[in-house]
Write an enzyme that holds these catalytic residues in place. Structure first.
Site, PDB file in Angstrom:
ATOM      1  N   LYS A   9      36.735  25.989   4.379  1.00 55.00           N
ATOM      2  CA  LYS A   9      35.970  24.885   3.794  1.00 55.00           C
ATOM      3  C   LYS A   9      34.545  25.343   3.534  1.00 55.00           C
ATOM      4  CE  LYS A   9      34.633  20.117   4.789  1.00 55.00           C
ATOM      5  NZ  LYS A   9      34.696  19.059   5.815  1.00 55.00           N
ATOM      6  N   SER A  25      39.736  27.233 -13.525  1.00 55.78           N
ATOM      7  CA  SER A  25      39.432  27.715 -12.186  1.00 55.78           C
ATOM      8  C   SER A  25      38.036  27.320 -11.724  1.00 55.78           C
ATOM      9  CB  SER A  25      39.556  29.229 -12.096  1.00 55.78           C
ATOM     10  OG  SER A  25      38.549  29.824 -12.881  1.00 55.78           O
ATOM     11  N   TYR A  58      42.049  27.058  -8.800  1.00 52.44           N
ATOM     12  CA  TYR A  58      42.150  28.321  -8.067  1.00 52.44           C
ATOM     13  C   TYR A  58      40.832  29.079  -8.173  1.00 52.44           C
ATOM     14  CZ  TYR A  58      42.885  30.310 -12.704  1.00 52.44           C
ATOM     15  OH  TYR A  58      42.732  30.669 -14.021  1.00 52.44           O
TER      16      TYR A  58
END
Length: 116
Positions: A9, A25, A58
């Site tokens: 995180k 992305s 991603y």
């Protein structure tokens, strides 16, 4: 039984760019990726603090120590430059392993996305 838990995180970083014409992305400063144990191509969830948007994309590696956090392609419609976001990745673990797993959670400086 397997469950999904938070693996990595990056808590509260500032969006430095949004490039609608890129393939897709999120580009993340390599130093932030290393500190949070993210790898190129890894699936991440993005939570936008400013507007409540939540979406997945991603990771692409950005220049190390640049502070770059750029949303690319369609994801660029979900953020604006200077929005504050949270970047989260998950891992699937066996239930017993998940009980002792410790995620990589970092808290960069929101002003410049540095680790100091």
């Amino acid at each position: 039984m397997q469950i999904q838990v938070v693996k990595s995180k990056i808590h509260r970083v500032k969006v430095t760019g949004a490039d609608l014409n890129y393939i897709g992305s999120i580009t993340i400063d390599e130093a932030l990726m290393e500190a949070s144990n993210l790898i190129e191509g890894e699936k991440v969830s993005i939570v936008n603090i400013n507007n409540g948007e939540r979406f997945e994309t991603y990771v692409i590696v950005g220049e190390k120590n640049s502070g770059e956090i750029t949303l690319n392609g369609p994801a660029a419609r979900k953020v604006q430059k200077d929005d504050i976001i949270i970047i989260i990745s998950y891992a699937t673990l066996e239930f017993e392993e998940a009980k002792t797993f410790k995620p990589w959670i970092i808290f960069p400086n929101e002003k410049d996305n540095s680790l100091t």
